[in-house]
Write an enzyme that holds these catalytic residues in place. Sequence first.
Site, PDB file in Angstrom:
ATOM      1  N   TYR A  63      43.305  24.655  41.035  1.00 40.57           N
ATOM      2  CA  TYR A  63      43.168  25.132  40.009  1.00 40.57           C
ATOM      3  C   TYR A  63      43.381  23.949  38.796  1.00 40.57           C
ATOM      4  O   TYR A  63      44.374  23.193  38.732  1.00 40.57           O
ATOM      5  CB  TYR A  63      44.421  26.088  39.606  1.00 40.57           C
ATOM      6  N   PRO A 212      44.518  41.554  39.954  1.00 40.97           N
ATOM      7  CA  PRO A 212      44.688  42.865  39.737  1.00 40.97           C
ATOM      8  C   PRO A 212      44.431  43.699  38.642  1.00 40.97           C
ATOM      9  O   PRO A 212      44.183  44.852  38.547  1.00 40.97           O
ATOM     10  CB  PRO A 212      45.904  43.045  40.149  1.00 40.97           C
ATOM     11  N   LEU A 213      44.079  42.813  37.486  1.00 38.52           N
ATOM     12  CA  LEU A 213      43.545  43.348  36.416  1.00 38.52           C
ATOM     13  C   LEU A 213      41.901  43.138  36.042  1.00 38.52           C
ATOM     14  O   LEU A 213      41.497  43.023  35.065  1.00 38.52           O
ATOM     15  CB  LEU A 213      44.260  43.022  35.257  1.00 38.52           C
TER      16      LEU A 213
HETATM   17  N1  NAP Z   1      43.105  33.602  46.065  1.00 40.56           N
HETATM   18  C1  NAP Z   1      42.191  33.526  45.323  1.00 40.56           C
HETATM   19  O1  NAP Z   1      40.785  33.351  45.660  1.00 40.56           O
HETATM   20  C2  NAP Z   1      42.350  33.984  43.763  1.00 40.56           C
HETATM   21  C3  NAP Z   1      41.142  34.055  42.966  1.00 40.56           C
HETATM   22  C4  NAP Z   1      41.440  34.372  41.792  1.00 40.56           C
HETATM   23  C5  NAP Z   1      42.687  34.666  41.265  1.00 40.56           C
HETATM   24  N2  NAP Z   1      43.868  34.281  42.038  1.00 40.56           N
HETATM   25  C6  NAP Z   1      45.353  34.360  41.872  1.00 40.56           C
HETATM   26  O2  NAP Z   1      45.479  35.611  41.247  1.00 40.56           O
HETATM   27  C7  NAP Z   1      46.064  35.474  39.706  1.00 40.56           C
HETATM   28  C8  NAP Z   1      45.627  36.498  38.954  1.00 40.56           C
HETATM   29  O3  NAP Z   1      44.154  36.720  38.976  1.00 40.56           O
HETATM   30  P1  NAP Z   1      43.220  36.335  37.450  1.00 40.56           P
HETATM   31  O4  NAP Z   1      44.234  35.887  36.659  1.00 40.56           O
HETATM   32  O5  NAP Z   1      42.236  35.787  37.843  1.00 40.56           O
HETATM   33  O6  NAP Z   1      42.933  37.969  36.749  1.00 40.56           O
HETATM   34  P2  NAP Z   1      43.896  39.110  36.592  1.00 40.56           P
HETATM   35  O7  NAP Z   1      45.185  38.827  36.533  1.00 40.56           O
HETATM   36  O8  NAP Z   1      43.041  40.284  36.931  1.00 40.56           O
HETATM   37  O9  NAP Z   1      43.376  38.988  34.855  1.00 40.56           O
HETATM   38  C9  NAP Z   1      43.953  37.918  34.116  1.00 40.56           C
HETATM   39  C10 NAP Z   1      43.452  38.327  32.606  1.00 40.56           C
HETATM   40  O10 NAP Z   1      43.991  39.250  32.007  1.00 40.56           O
HETATM   41  C11 NAP Z   1      44.561  38.925  30.925  1.00 40.56           C
HETATM   42  N3  NAP Z   1      45.830  39.740  30.741  1.00 40.56           N
HETATM   43  C12 NAP Z   1      46.835  39.928  31.743  1.00 40.56           C
HETATM   44  N4  NAP Z   1      47.857  40.787  31.373  1.00 40.56           N
HETATM   45  C13 NAP Z   1      47.353  41.440  30.160  1.00 40.56           C
HETATM   46  C14 NAP Z   1      47.632  42.530  29.461  1.00 40.56           C
HETATM   47  N5  NAP Z   1      48.928  43.036  29.792  1.00 40.56           N
HETATM   48  N6  NAP Z   1      46.680  42.689  28.369  1.00 40.56           N
HETATM   49  C15 NAP Z   1      45.672  42.056  27.939  1.00 40.56           C
HETATM   50  N7  NAP Z   1      45.325  41.138  28.944  1.00 40.56           N
HETATM   51  C16 NAP Z   1      46.022  40.831  29.840  1.00 40.56           C
HETATM   52  C17 NAP Z   1      44.911  37.568  30.941  1.00 40.56           C
HETATM   53  O11 NAP Z   1      44.959  36.889  29.680  1.00 40.56           O
HETATM   54  P3  NAP Z   1      46.218  35.952  29.327  1.00 40.56           P
HETATM   55  O12 NAP Z   1      46.491  35.025  30.231  1.00 40.56           O
HETATM   56  O13 NAP Z   1      45.661  35.383  27.824  1.00 40.56           O
HETATM   57  O14 NAP Z   1      47.438  36.950  29.133  1.00 40.56           O
HETATM   58  C18 NAP Z   1      43.679  36.962  31.919  1.00 40.56           C
HETATM   59  O15 NAP Z   1      42.611  36.746  30.775  1.00 40.56           O
HETATM   60  C19 NAP Z   1      45.318  34.005  39.290  1.00 40.56           C
HETATM   61  O16 NAP Z   1      46.231  33.683  38.229  1.00 40.56           O
HETATM   62  C20 NAP Z   1      45.814  33.292  40.702  1.00 40.56           C
HETATM   63  O17 NAP Z   1      46.797  32.758  40.713  1.00 40.56           O
HETATM   64  C21 NAP Z   1      43.673  34.218  43.618  1.00 40.56           C
END
Ligand code: NAP
Length: 327
Positions: A63, A212-213
């Site tokens: 990252y 999860p979002l």
């Molecule tokens: N193992 C893997 O292969 C893998 C792959 C992808 C991700 N990950 C991990 O999983 C974590 C989460 O996944 P992700 O960040 O890709 O996706 P996510 O958690 O599904 O969604 C994150 C997005 O949602 C927004 N958000 C969060 N809470 C919100 C709310 N209450 N209202 C409106 N918008 C909201 C965030 O924006 P803001 O930040 O601007 O709030 C960001 O743009 C990552 O940070 C990473 O650590 C792991």
Amino acid sequence: MTLKLTDLPRVMLGADGPLIGAQGLGCMGMSEFYGATDAVEARATLERALELGVNLFDTADMYGTGANEQFLAPFVRAHREKIVIATKFGYTRTPQTPDDWSVDNRPQYIRAAVEHSLKRLNVEVIDLYYMHRRNPEVPIEDSVGAMADLVAAGKVRWLGLCEVSAEELRAAHAVSPISVLQSEWSLFSRQVEGPILSAARELNIAIVPYAPLGRGLLAGKDATANLAADDARRNFPRFQGDNQQANAQLVTQLEQLARSRHITVAQLALAWIYHQARRWEVPAVPIPGTRRRSRLEENLHASTIVLSEAEMALLDDVAASVKGVAV
Ligand SMILES: NC(=O)c1ccc[n+]([C@@H]2O[C@H](COP(=O)([O-])OP(=O)(O)OC[C@H]3O[C@@H](n4cnc5c(N)ncnc54)[C@H](OP(=O)(O)O)[C@@H]3O)[C@@H](O)[C@H]2O)c1
């Protein structure tokens, strides 16, 4: 709603893993992929998360090609004993080769990768160390054997795998205890449901649902309405053309249900995961990613929301119509 510090339930990761607040914090977006970050607010979000009972903080060596681990380092150092820091190896991209998405699982690579992560995080030991992706050319037994050596050497406390099959999970766990499986799991991404979750339940391996979002899609239409020009989601099928329009209509339906419950759609999506994990009888600690304290607090409330069977059925129906693969 004022969140009380005692509200967040605790979950044990694996048979002898750490005790974790039932929601972790995904830190990836603080350094890459989702547009510009306000570093001061992101750092404040880390502190607030810890205050509210979150202790699992998720990063990876790739990252920001190392920048995310470096960003977290002062926070981890300031609260070392209270934090479970999780990082990952596997993708070989570096600051010099940011577009190289090859995956390396060879033991010699793992031994070098852990040293880089320890240094960037400025810690003596990594709490939870994941294989980020599998390269099928390397037997999983060899990779997990090398990971187990890191535990024996005191460089790592617990082991995790990301996005592996049920067979790979079993083969890995036979070599050394795997505490956690981190896989994409949300209303819109349910591939993990089936043999993989069954294997995890049988082996007492906890699930950390990532994205999860739905990478913001399930956080409401406003959350992804104005993506920056360099936002990686512009390349993802669900955020493009006809898929994007069809998925926005699904989100409208979710928003209506959320409104009827006086909760937000992000809370609805996260509450669905907690319920679905109970159906599958697996301990689950989702790691929504956010860089803002307000959203963190909103998301944490999801762990206390109760959904009825009728609401779960409605959510299942809506989710079945999602268009496009996630990435
Ligand atoms: N193992 C893997 O292969 C893998 C792959 C992808 C991700 N990950 C991990 O999983 C974590 C989460 O996944 P992700 O960040 O890709 O996706 P996510 O958690 O599904 O969604 C994150 C997005 O949602 C927004 N958000 C969060 N809470 C919100 C709310 N209450 N209202 C409106 N918008 C909201 C965030 O924006 P803001 O930040 O601007 O709030 C960001 O743009 C990552 O940070 C990473 O650590 C792991």
